[in-house]
Design a protein around this motif. Sequence first.
Motif, mmCIF file in Angstrom:
data_model
loop_
_atom_site.group_PDB
_atom_site.id
_atom_site.type_symbol
_atom_site.label_atom_id
_atom_site.label_comp_id
_atom_site.label_asym_id
_atom_site.label_seq_id
_atom_site.Cartn_x
_atom_site.Cartn_y
_atom_site.Cartn_z
ATOM 1 N N GLY A 112 -4.248 1.457 -3.389
ATOM 2 C CA GLY A 112 -5.264 1.367 -2.346
ATOM 3 C C GLY A 112 -6.296 0.290 -2.668
ATOM 4 N N SER A 162 5.965 6.676 -2.619
ATOM 5 C CA SER A 162 5.664 7.877 -3.400
ATOM 6 C C SER A 162 4.186 8.235 -3.372
ATOM 7 C CB SER A 162 6.145 7.712 -4.850
ATOM 8 O OG SER A 162 5.323 6.795 -5.523
ATOM 9 N N PRO A 172 0.836 9.369 -1.336
ATOM 10 C CA PRO A 172 0.399 9.897 -0.037
ATOM 11 C C PRO A 172 -0.735 9.040 0.498
ATOM 12 C CG PRO A 172 -0.537 11.198 -1.807
ATOM 13 C CD PRO A 172 0.338 10.166 -2.453
ATOM 14 N N ARG A 173 -0.922 9.061 1.800
ATOM 15 C CA ARG A 173 -2.007 8.287 2.390
ATOM 16 C C ARG A 173 -3.045 9.196 2.993
ATOM 17 N NH1 ARG A 173 0.020 2.973 5.480
ATOM 18 N NH2 ARG A 173 -2.026 3.310 6.412
ATOM 19 N N LEU A 174 -4.296 8.819 2.771
ATOM 20 C CA LEU A 174 -5.397 9.612 3.291
ATOM 21 C C LEU A 174 -5.430 9.593 4.809
ATOM 22 C CD1 LEU A 174 -8.095 11.012 2.191
ATOM 23 C CD2 LEU A 174 -9.181 8.939 3.001
ATOM 24 N N ASP A 175 -5.013 8.475 5.398
ATOM 25 C CA ASP A 175 -5.177 8.304 6.838
ATOM 26 C C ASP A 175 -3.946 8.748 7.623
ATOM 27 O OD1 ASP A 175 -3.630 6.262 5.820
ATOM 28 O OD2 ASP A 175 -4.333 4.785 7.263
ATOM 29 N N GLN A 176 -2.972 9.304 6.912
ATOM 30 C CA GLN A 176 -1.773 9.726 7.630
ATOM 31 C C GLN A 176 -1.299 11.062 7.104
ATOM 32 O OE1 GLN A 176 1.210 6.722 7.224
ATOM 33 N NE2 GLN A 176 0.112 5.293 8.550
ATOM 34 N N LYS A 177 -0.685 11.791 7.990
ATOM 35 C CA LYS A 177 -0.122 13.055 7.589
ATOM 36 C C LYS A 177 1.352 12.826 7.305
ATOM 37 C CE LYS A 177 0.203 17.571 9.141
ATOM 38 N NZ LYS A 177 -0.250 18.698 9.881
ATOM 39 N N GLY A 178 1.730 12.927 6.046
ATOM 40 C CA GLY A 178 3.142 12.725 5.728
ATOM 41 C C GLY A 178 3.722 14.029 5.258
ATOM 42 N N ASP A 179 4.955 14.295 5.582
ATOM 43 C CA ASP A 179 5.534 15.557 5.168
ATOM 44 C C ASP A 179 6.189 15.477 3.804
ATOM 45 O OD1 ASP A 179 4.665 16.929 7.301
ATOM 46 O OD2 ASP A 179 6.413 16.485 8.535
ATOM 47 N N LEU A 217 6.988 13.501 0.179
ATOM 48 C CA LEU A 217 6.706 12.475 -0.801
ATOM 49 C C LEU A 217 8.028 12.151 -1.462
ATOM 50 C CD1 LEU A 217 3.534 13.439 -2.797
ATOM 51 C CD2 LEU A 217 3.782 11.770 -0.977
ATOM 52 N N ASN A 243 6.115 17.596 -5.804
ATOM 53 C CA ASN A 243 7.291 18.153 -5.139
ATOM 54 C C ASN A 243 7.773 19.430 -5.827
ATOM 55 O OD1 ASN A 243 7.228 16.139 -3.252
ATOM 56 N ND2 ASN A 243 8.818 14.901 -4.196
ATOM 57 N N ALA A 293 -6.079 11.912 -1.010
ATOM 58 C CA ALA A 293 -4.838 11.682 -0.290
ATOM 59 C C ALA A 293 -3.800 12.732 -0.686
ATOM 60 C CB ALA A 293 -4.322 10.273 -0.577
ATOM 61 N N ARG A 302 -4.564 16.050 0.890
ATOM 62 C CA ARG A 302 -4.144 16.091 2.291
ATOM 63 C C ARG A 302 -2.660 16.425 2.382
ATOM 64 N NH1 ARG A 302 -5.029 12.101 7.464
ATOM 65 N NH2 ARG A 302 -4.339 13.725 8.868
ATOM 66 N N PRO A 335 -9.785 3.849 -0.668
ATOM 67 C CA PRO A 335 -9.001 2.763 -0.092
ATOM 68 C C PRO A 335 -7.573 3.221 0.213
ATOM 69 C CG PRO A 335 -9.529 2.305 -2.401
ATOM 70 C CD PRO A 335 -10.010 3.685 -2.097
ATOM 71 N N VAL A 336 -7.054 2.745 1.313
ATOM 72 C CA VAL A 336 -5.726 3.137 1.763
ATOM 73 C C VAL A 336 -4.723 2.063 1.324
ATOM 74 C CG1 VAL A 336 -4.349 3.471 3.849
ATOM 75 C CG2 VAL A 336 -6.669 4.344 3.742
ATOM 76 N N PRO A 337 -3.558 2.450 0.848
ATOM 77 C CA PRO A 337 -2.590 1.428 0.404
ATOM 78 C C PRO A 337 -1.958 0.679 1.580
ATOM 79 C CG PRO A 337 -1.666 3.606 0.095
ATOM 80 C CD PRO A 337 -3.076 3.797 0.564
#
Lengths: 333, 353
Positions: free
Chosen positions: A220, A261, A263-270, A272, B212, B233, B236, B276-278
Motif C-alpha cells: 500500500g 494475497s 486484503p484491501r481495505l477499500d474492497q470486500k474480498g471473499d 485470500l 485461511n 484490511a 475487514r 494506503p491501498v495497494p
Amino acid sequence: MTKPEPVLEVKNLTTRFNTQDGTVHAVTNISFNLNKGEFLGVVGESGSGKSVTMMSLLRLIPIPPGEIVSGEAIFDGEDLIGMDDRDLRDVRGGRIGFVFQDPMTSLNPVIKVGPQIIEALLTHRNISKSEAHDRAFELLEMVGIPDPDARLDSYPHEFSGGMRQRAMIAIALACSPEVVIADEPTTALDVTIQAQIIQIVKDLRDQLGTAVIWITHDLGVIASLADRVIVMYGGQIVEEGPVAEIYGNPQHPYTKALLRSVPRLDQKGDNLESIKGQPPSMYSAPTSCVFAPRCEYAYDRCREENPVLEQISEGHRSACWWDIEKGATRHDR
Amino acid sequence: MTAKHEDATAVKPYGSDGTPLVSVTDVTKYFPIKFGVFRRHVGDVKAVDGVSFDILRGETLGLVGESGSGKSTIGRVVLQLHRATEGSVLFEGVELTEAKGEVLRKIRPRMQMVFQDPHTSLNPRMTVAAIIGEPLREHSNGNAADRHNRVEELLTIVGLDPKHANRYPHEFSGGQRQRIGVARAIALNPDFIVCDEPIAALDVSIQAQVINLLEKLQKEMDLTYLFISHDLAMVRHIADRVAVMYLGRFMELADVDTVYERPMHPYTLALHSAVPVPDPVVEATRKRIILEGDIPSPSNPPSGCTFHTRCPIAQERCAVEIPEWREVENGHWVSCHFAEESVKMLEAVTGAV
C-alpha cells in the motif's frame, strides 16, 4: 518524455555473508538504475535482500562476515563499491542520506537531537556552528516538528516514535543529498503517524526533487508513493517497472500472487489466495528460479535454469521463463 | 472517571436476545504506576477504561486500534490472564472476574489464545509434541499414546507434517511456528480463541496462509474468535463485527460492512483514510484525513472524549464531556457527540472523507 537521467547505476551486485552455518547468498547479481528526482519503491519480504542491497551500496554491511563479491554502484561517475573509505564517508550522509527503520536505535540516545543534526552538517558542509544551528532549526520545521527550538535541545527519548522518524528524515536531508535511501521508515509506526510521515515525504519530494529509494514490505505504501517499483525475492530482482504496470499488469508470478494475497481495505474480498510453501533458504546460490517451488506456473526449465531479468515492454522487466499473458514459454530453448 | 462503572445494567451493544458467548460489561483495567523506595502509588495506566461488548457464538469480532489503545489488554482480561480492575466478564453466563480455582480451571480449556510472536510464545526447549501435548496432559484424561495420536492429528489439521512432532520450534519457519501455536490453541477443542495480532510478525505471503487456516478451523470447529489486530484490511477480511478502540475506550462497534463503508466516528474515518491501498490508481486520487499530533499517553489521557486532542472536528463540549456509548442505529454503536453529523463536519474541515 525526456530520457530519464540516472543518478545511481547499480550493476551486477552480489553480496554474501559467510557464517558458521554456511554462506548466505543475500543478494545475487542485481542491476538497476535510480533516476534523478525519482521515487523508487523496493518491495520484498524479509530475507529478500532489499536492505542488504542498499546497505551494500554504501558498504554499511559488516565486513566480515559480509562480502561484496562483485558489482559496481556508479554514483556521479564514481564507483561507490570500489571507493576508498575517506571519499565514501563524504558520500554517506552528505550526498546520499539514509533513514533507517527504527529511529530509536539509529539516533544516539545520550546526545541531544540538535547536536546530532548539527554534527552531520559540520561534517559535510563548510559552515559555522551558528549557521548549522539555523539550518537544523529550519530542517525540523520542514519535517513538521512543532517548537523546533525546544526540540533541538531534547534527547531522542523525549520524542515520540513519529517525531524521532521526522528527526531522522531531517538528518538525512540535512546536507541536501541527491539521493535518500529509506529502509522501512514507517514500519514501526502506527497508521495515523505513518500517514503523517508519508504526507511530509510527498511534500518534500515535490519541493526538493531528491531521488528516493524507499524499501518496504507494505504494498500500500509503495502504491501511494512510488514512481517505479522493484520487486525482490530470494536475493534477486524478479520484476521491475512503473508503479501502474507493476500493480495493474504484473508479469512475474510472484508479484501477481503477492498482490492477490493481501486484503484491501477499500474492497470486500471473499478469498485470500495464499502463496503456498515457505520463502527460500538462502544457503545455496540460485541455480534455478528461486520462486519455482512456490510457483503455480513453474515448468521444467524453471527448475533447471535461473531466469534472467529481461525487458518485456518499455521500462518493464521481469525474470520469468513463462509468459503469463500468452500462457506459453517466453523463449524456445 | 465519570463512566458509570457501578451501574450493572449499563447499556450494552447487541441486546441480550441473542446468546452471547462472552459478555463484557464496563470493564476497566488500570495498571498502577509505582514510584520511589516505598513503591508509592502515583498514578495508573488506564489501559482499558469502561468497555462493554458481547461476543456472539460463532462470530469473529475484530478489535482494531493503534499501539497503546488497550486492545491486547482486553483480550487478556477476557481470558482472565489479567484480572479486571472493575466490571464483569461473563462466559456463557458464568462470571469470570470472581472465578477462582477449580471453577476457572474448568473453563480455561474452553478459552484459548494465539499469540503475536511465534518466536517467543513457544518454549525453545520443548519439542513440538511437548508444546502441543501440554494442554492435553493438563486437561484431558488420555494416556501418552492417546496424546501422541492427538498431537499427530492436530499437526495434520494445521497443515504440518506429523513426522515433525519431535522437532524443536527453531527448526520451523515463522509461518509454521504460528501453525504450531494454533495447534496448541485448538488442542482441547475450545469454544473461544483470542487471536492477538496472530499475523503481525509474519511475512505478507505467509499471512494469508495463517488467516485461511484460522477461517477453516472456525468453520470446522464452530469457533468464536476475538481477532485483535492493527491491520485494518485484514480485519475487514476476517471479521463479522468490528470494534474500534482508542486510548482504552471503544469508539465504534458495528458489523463489518457498516464500520468500513459508513463509519460514523471521526477516528474510524481517519484510520481508514490513513491506510494506503495497494492500488496506485486509487492512491493517486485519494484525499487523506491526516490526524495531527501523537497518541496521548494512557497514564494521562485527555479529559472528555479521549480523541478530542486529535479530532479534526472537536468542539468545546468534547474536552469536557465523555461521549455516551450509544446505539445510533440498530447494532451500530458509536461514542461521539456528533456521530450523526461527523461525516459532513469532516468533509467541511478536511475536504476529504
